[in-house]
Design a protein around this motif. Structure first.
Motif, PDB file in Angstrom:
ATOM      1  N   PHE A 144     -14.778 -86.727 -25.499  1.00  0.00           N
ATOM      2  CA  PHE A 144     -14.291 -85.670 -26.752  1.00  0.00           C
ATOM      3  C   PHE A 144     -15.868 -84.735 -26.936  1.00  0.00           C
ATOM      4  CE2 PHE A 144     -11.203 -88.449 -28.835  1.00  0.00           C
ATOM      5  CZ  PHE A 144      -9.987 -88.077 -28.020  1.00  0.00           C
ATOM      6  N   GLY A 145     -16.597 -85.170 -27.126  1.00  0.00           N
ATOM      7  CA  GLY A 145     -17.711 -84.242 -26.866  1.00  0.00           C
ATOM      8  C   GLY A 145     -18.243 -83.321 -26.268  1.00  0.00           C
ATOM      9  N   LEU A 146     -18.195 -83.836 -24.839  1.00  0.00           N
ATOM     10  CA  LEU A 146     -18.043 -82.741 -24.309  1.00  0.00           C
ATOM     11  C   LEU A 146     -16.854 -81.556 -24.098  1.00  0.00           C
ATOM     12  CD1 LEU A 146     -19.829 -81.367 -20.812  1.00  0.00           C
ATOM     13  CD2 LEU A 146     -18.572 -83.192 -20.077  1.00  0.00           C
ATOM     14  N   THR A 147     -15.614 -82.501 -24.568  1.00  0.00           N
ATOM     15  CA  THR A 147     -14.417 -81.280 -24.143  1.00  0.00           C
ATOM     16  C   THR A 147     -14.394 -80.482 -25.597  1.00  0.00           C
ATOM     17  OG1 THR A 147     -13.452 -82.664 -22.766  1.00  0.00           O
ATOM     18  CG2 THR A 147     -11.920 -81.204 -24.298  1.00  0.00           C
ATOM     19  N   ILE A 148     -15.207 -80.874 -26.205  1.00  0.00           N
ATOM     20  CA  ILE A 148     -15.360 -79.278 -27.520  1.00  0.00           C
ATOM     21  C   ILE A 148     -15.945 -79.031 -27.065  1.00  0.00           C
ATOM     22  CG2 ILE A 148     -15.500 -80.404 -29.869  1.00  0.00           C
ATOM     23  CD1 ILE A 148     -14.612 -82.419 -30.314  1.00  0.00           C
ATOM     24  N   LEU A 149     -17.717 -79.294 -26.141  1.00  0.00           N
ATOM     25  CA  LEU A 149     -17.933 -78.102 -26.600  1.00  0.00           C
ATOM     26  C   LEU A 149     -17.793 -77.169 -26.043  1.00  0.00           C
ATOM     27  CD1 LEU A 149     -20.908 -77.328 -26.804  1.00  0.00           C
ATOM     28  CD2 LEU A 149     -21.613 -79.209 -25.285  1.00  0.00           C
ATOM     29  N   LEU A 150     -17.443 -77.918 -24.380  1.00  0.00           N
ATOM     30  CA  LEU A 150     -17.211 -76.730 -23.385  1.00  0.00           C
ATOM     31  C   LEU A 150     -16.077 -75.837 -24.129  1.00  0.00           C
ATOM     32  CD1 LEU A 150     -17.089 -75.752 -20.758  1.00  0.00           C
ATOM     33  CD2 LEU A 150     -15.914 -77.593 -19.666  1.00  0.00           C
ATOM     34  N   GLY A 151     -14.736 -76.271 -24.956  1.00  0.00           N
ATOM     35  CA  GLY A 151     -13.841 -75.656 -25.354  1.00  0.00           C
ATOM     36  C   GLY A 151     -13.698 -74.095 -26.084  1.00  0.00           C
ATOM     37  N   PHE A 152     -15.156 -74.918 -26.590  1.00  0.00           N
ATOM     38  CA  PHE A 152     -15.415 -74.097 -28.108  1.00  0.00           C
ATOM     39  C   PHE A 152     -16.071 -72.727 -26.918  1.00  0.00           C
ATOM     40  CE2 PHE A 152     -18.736 -72.090 -30.769  1.00  0.00           C
ATOM     41  CZ  PHE A 152     -18.410 -72.238 -31.626  1.00  0.00           C
ATOM     42  N   LEU A 153     -17.267 -73.308 -26.106  1.00  0.00           N
ATOM     43  CA  LEU A 153     -17.467 -71.957 -25.451  1.00  0.00           C
ATOM     44  C   LEU A 153     -16.867 -70.969 -24.433  1.00  0.00           C
ATOM     45  CD1 LEU A 153     -20.834 -73.862 -24.103  1.00  0.00           C
ATOM     46  CD2 LEU A 153     -20.697 -71.928 -26.206  1.00  0.00           C
ATOM     47  N   ILE A 154     -15.439 -71.843 -23.709  1.00  0.00           N
ATOM     48  CA  ILE A 154     -14.911 -71.057 -23.184  1.00  0.00           C
ATOM     49  C   ILE A 154     -13.937 -70.526 -24.284  1.00  0.00           C
ATOM     50  CG2 ILE A 154     -12.241 -71.411 -22.187  1.00  0.00           C
ATOM     51  CD1 ILE A 154     -15.117 -71.936 -20.441  1.00  0.00           C
ATOM     52  N   GLY A 155     -13.119 -70.506 -25.541  1.00  0.00           N
ATOM     53  CA  GLY A 155     -12.401 -69.219 -25.876  1.00  0.00           C
ATOM     54  C   GLY A 155     -13.943 -68.316 -27.035  1.00  0.00           C
ATOM     55  N   LEU A 156     -15.237 -68.697 -26.893  1.00  0.00           N
ATOM     56  CA  LEU A 156     -15.547 -67.813 -27.592  1.00  0.00           C
ATOM     57  C   LEU A 156     -16.546 -66.949 -26.380  1.00  0.00           C
ATOM     58  CD1 LEU A 156     -17.885 -67.713 -29.750  1.00  0.00           C
ATOM     59  CD2 LEU A 156     -19.487 -68.609 -28.401  1.00  0.00           C
ATOM     60  N   ILE A 157     -16.560 -67.152 -25.036  1.00  0.00           N
ATOM     61  CA  ILE A 157     -16.562 -66.509 -23.875  1.00  0.00           C
ATOM     62  C   ILE A 157     -15.358 -65.480 -23.870  1.00  0.00           C
ATOM     63  CG2 ILE A 157     -17.170 -65.991 -21.654  1.00  0.00           C
ATOM     64  CD1 ILE A 157     -18.969 -68.167 -21.842  1.00  0.00           C
ATOM     65  N   LEU A 158     -13.956 -66.128 -23.857  1.00  0.00           N
ATOM     66  CA  LEU A 158     -13.473 -65.585 -23.640  1.00  0.00           C
ATOM     67  C   LEU A 158     -13.157 -64.096 -24.570  1.00  0.00           C
ATOM     68  CD1 LEU A 158     -10.472 -68.054 -22.114  1.00  0.00           C
ATOM     69  CD2 LEU A 158     -11.399 -66.483 -21.228  1.00  0.00           C
ATOM     70  N   ALA A 159     -12.975 -64.287 -25.833  1.00  0.00           N
ATOM     71  CA  ALA A 159     -13.307 -63.271 -26.907  1.00  0.00           C
ATOM     72  C   ALA A 159     -13.816 -62.280 -26.453  1.00  0.00           C
ATOM     73  CB  ALA A 159     -13.146 -64.085 -28.683  1.00  0.00           C
ATOM     74  N   PHE A 160     -15.061 -62.514 -25.894  1.00  0.00           N
ATOM     75  CA  PHE A 160     -16.210 -62.049 -26.132  1.00  0.00           C
ATOM     76  C   PHE A 160     -16.003 -61.190 -25.252  1.00  0.00           C
ATOM     77  CE2 PHE A 160     -19.543 -63.876 -29.102  1.00  0.00           C
ATOM     78  CZ  PHE A 160     -20.125 -62.765 -29.674  1.00  0.00           C
ATOM     79  N   GLN A 161     -15.366 -61.262 -24.138  1.00  0.00           N
ATOM     80  CA  GLN A 161     -15.058 -60.669 -23.051  1.00  0.00           C
ATOM     81  C   GLN A 161     -14.205 -59.294 -22.944  1.00  0.00           C
ATOM     82  OE1 GLN A 161     -16.547 -59.508 -19.762  1.00  0.00           O
ATOM     83  NE2 GLN A 161     -18.297 -61.568 -21.124  1.00  0.00           N
ATOM     84  N   SER A 162     -13.043 -60.176 -23.537  1.00  0.00           N
ATOM     85  CA  SER A 162     -11.554 -59.023 -23.775  1.00  0.00           C
ATOM     86  C   SER A 162     -12.110 -57.974 -25.315  1.00  0.00           C
ATOM     87  CB  SER A 162     -10.991 -60.228 -24.064  1.00  0.00           C
ATOM     88  OG  SER A 162     -10.597 -61.405 -23.534  1.00  0.00           O
ATOM     89  N   SER A 163     -13.608 -58.373 -25.635  1.00  0.00           N
ATOM     90  CA  SER A 163     -13.267 -57.693 -26.886  1.00  0.00           C
ATOM     91  C   SER A 163     -13.740 -55.801 -26.234  1.00  0.00           C
ATOM     92  CB  SER A 163     -14.342 -58.596 -27.916  1.00  0.00           C
ATOM     93  OG  SER A 163     -15.663 -58.313 -27.529  1.00  0.00           O
ATOM     94  N   ILE A 164     -14.814 -56.447 -25.323  1.00  0.00           N
ATOM     95  CA  ILE A 164     -15.279 -54.851 -24.773  1.00  0.00           C
ATOM     96  C   ILE A 164     -13.755 -54.259 -24.236  1.00  0.00           C
ATOM     97  CG2 ILE A 164     -16.737 -54.086 -23.063  1.00  0.00           C
ATOM     98  CD1 ILE A 164     -18.199 -57.077 -23.190  1.00  0.00           C
ATOM     99  N   PRO A 165     -13.206 -54.241 -23.245  1.00  0.00           N
ATOM    100  CA  PRO A 165     -12.576 -53.399 -22.776  1.00  0.00           C
ATOM    101  C   PRO A 165     -11.267 -53.345 -23.594  1.00  0.00           C
ATOM    102  CG  PRO A 165     -11.232 -55.348 -22.274  1.00  0.00           C
ATOM    103  CD  PRO A 165     -12.898 -56.244 -22.400  1.00  0.00           C
ATOM    104  N   MET A 166     -10.512 -54.125 -24.836  1.00  0.00           N
ATOM    105  CA  MET A 166     -10.140 -53.616 -26.485  1.00  0.00           C
ATOM    106  C   MET A 166     -10.771 -52.557 -27.115  1.00  0.00           C
ATOM    107  SD  MET A 166      -7.481 -57.542 -26.225  1.00  0.00           S
ATOM    108  CE  MET A 166      -6.730 -58.353 -24.781  1.00  0.00           C
ATOM    109  N   LYS A 167     -11.702 -52.786 -26.792  1.00  0.00           N
ATOM    110  CA  LYS A 167     -12.122 -52.348 -28.487  1.00  0.00           C
ATOM    111  C   LYS A 167     -12.743 -50.356 -27.447  1.00  0.00           C
ATOM    112  CE  LYS A 167     -16.521 -51.696 -30.854  1.00  0.00           C
ATOM    113  NZ  LYS A 167     -17.877 -52.193 -31.009  1.00  0.00           N
ATOM    114  N   GLN A 168     -11.847 -50.644 -26.458  1.00  0.00           N
ATOM    115  CA  GLN A 168     -11.798 -48.424 -26.513  1.00  0.00           C
ATOM    116  C   GLN A 168     -10.829 -47.950 -26.714  1.00  0.00           C
ATOM    117  OE1 GLN A 168     -12.452 -48.916 -22.193  1.00  0.00           O
ATOM    118  NE2 GLN A 168     -14.424 -49.579 -22.310  1.00  0.00           N
TER     119      GLN A 168
END
Length: 376
Positions: A172-196
């Motif tokens: 559970f611990g590894l899954t939660i950590l990896l999931g949080f980072l995946i959501g964080l990275i996806l949101a940051f990477q998506s915000s770059i083109p969408m912000k334009q």
């Protein structure tokens, strides 16, 4: 194999080098056994190179084994011209003759090199045999599962709970950590083109659908393959190497029902839970990024409610259960097919991880085509 000279006085072997005319004389003393041969080998070979003639004086040798005889014969061959002293046709001479005959005996013939077409055919046959073994294992697992459905009390529920704890709760611990980072990275990477285009509000739609339908189950399956699939292969591989699997068969116990079924059931039950945790942690990480972009939590929730449906979650959890079953099958089959050498367990664990990842990617492609055809 060893021989002793008539002189009964044993002692540590020594080597004395003296000039002998135009050549050199090597006088050996003491017991020329394996340890002495290894110790005296470099000096003796260095002296023998280029010595013509080379005199091998064995008058002081009190004992000789096969390693010492090989040293003497190598010296004779290195010098190309050697003279023996101190043999007098005794047991030392007999041992040298037997060793010389063994060294002169031709080795095994080299393996013939097959032509290219034959090598391709051989590789095809090997792959076909491996596929037959995999299909047979799958059939045995299906038969054992049907037997468990008819008589569920025969299942080892304590083993199922143990594997649920090891494969699920401890991940559970590894899954939660990896999931949080995946959501964080996806949101940051998506915000770059969408912000334009001023479309940051649609980031929850993108991340939510990606996590629930694809990335959540897939990343949870990678975690399960690396942690649990390799553990299954290592446990069963160790039992195979120690011949415990053979002992179970001799006692009339089916290893598939006794060992494989609890692991398969645990992997299949725990995978939807891990995928759900991955999804929730990823959405939480995405919400943190949206907060830094100036969007309140209620806006994120409204976007998710409008665009993410229950069918997306159900399809992802169904895929996760299939991934868990595939990982369990690959891991258990790799463990039961382990060899008998010292590297068998490591090779089985490696095969389980690689096979598990390949199987979940193939299954993900099949599910993608199936969902597209069903319009899901």
């Amino acid at each position: 194999m060893s021989a002793s000279a008539p002189d009964p006085a044993p002692g540590p072997a020594s080597l004395e080098t003296k000039p002998e005319g135009a050549g050199r004389r090597l006088a050996f003393r003491g017991s020329l056994d394996t340890g002495a041969a290894a110790r005296l080998w470099p000096e003796a070979m260095r002296t023998a190179r280029g010595a013509r003639p080379l005199v091998l004086d064995l008058a002081g040798v009190t004992g000789l084994d096969t390693a010492g005889a090989v040293l003497l014969l190598r010296l004779e061959r290195e010098a190309h011209q050697a003279e023996w002293r101190g043999l007098a046709g005794g047991p030392l001479q007999a041992l040298l003759d037997r060793t010389r005959a063994a060294l002169d005996r031709p080795g095994p013939p080299p393996q013939p090199t097959l032509p290219f077409l034959a090598r391709v055919g051989q590789a095809t046959l090997d792959q076909g045999k491996g596929m037959v073994v995999r299909i047979a294992f799958l059939g045995e697992a299906i038969v054992a599962s049907l037997g468990a459905v008819r008589a569920p009390w025969r299942l080892r529920w304590s083993e199922i709970l143990r594997h649920l704890d090891e494969a699920g709760l401890r991940a559970f611990g590894l899954t939660i950590l990896l999931g949080f980072l995946i959501g964080l990275i996806l949101a940051f990477q998506s915000s770059i083109p969408m912000k334009q285009f001023g479309a940051e509000i649609f980031i929850p739609n993108l991340v939510g659908i990606s996590l629930l339908r694809e990335l959540g189950p897939l990343m949870a399956a990678v975690i399960l393959s690396g942690r649990t699939g390799s553990a299954y292969a290592a446990e069963l591989g160790t039992m195979t190497v120690n011949e415990e699997i053979d002992a179970l068969r001799i006692m009339g116990i089916d290893p598939i029902a006794w060992l494989v079924l609890p692991r398969l059931l645990a992997a299949m039950l725990v995978m939807p839970v891990l995928a759900l945790l991955m999804n929730l942690a990823g959405l939480l990480g995405m919400s943190v990024v949206m907060g830094t972009l100036g969007f309140p939590l209620v806006a994120v929730v409204n976007q998710l409610q409008a665009w993410v449906h229950l069918g997306d979650l159900a399809g992802g959890l169904a895929k996760a259960a299939a991934f868990g079953l595939a990982i369990g099958l690959v891991g258990c089959r790799a463990g039961l097919a382990a060899g008998r050498g010292p590297r068998a367990v490591g090779d089985a664990a490696t095969s389980a991880v690689v096979g598990g990842i390949v199987s979940i990617v193939l299954l993900d492609g099949i599910f993608a085509v199936l969902f597209f055809r069903l319009g899901w």
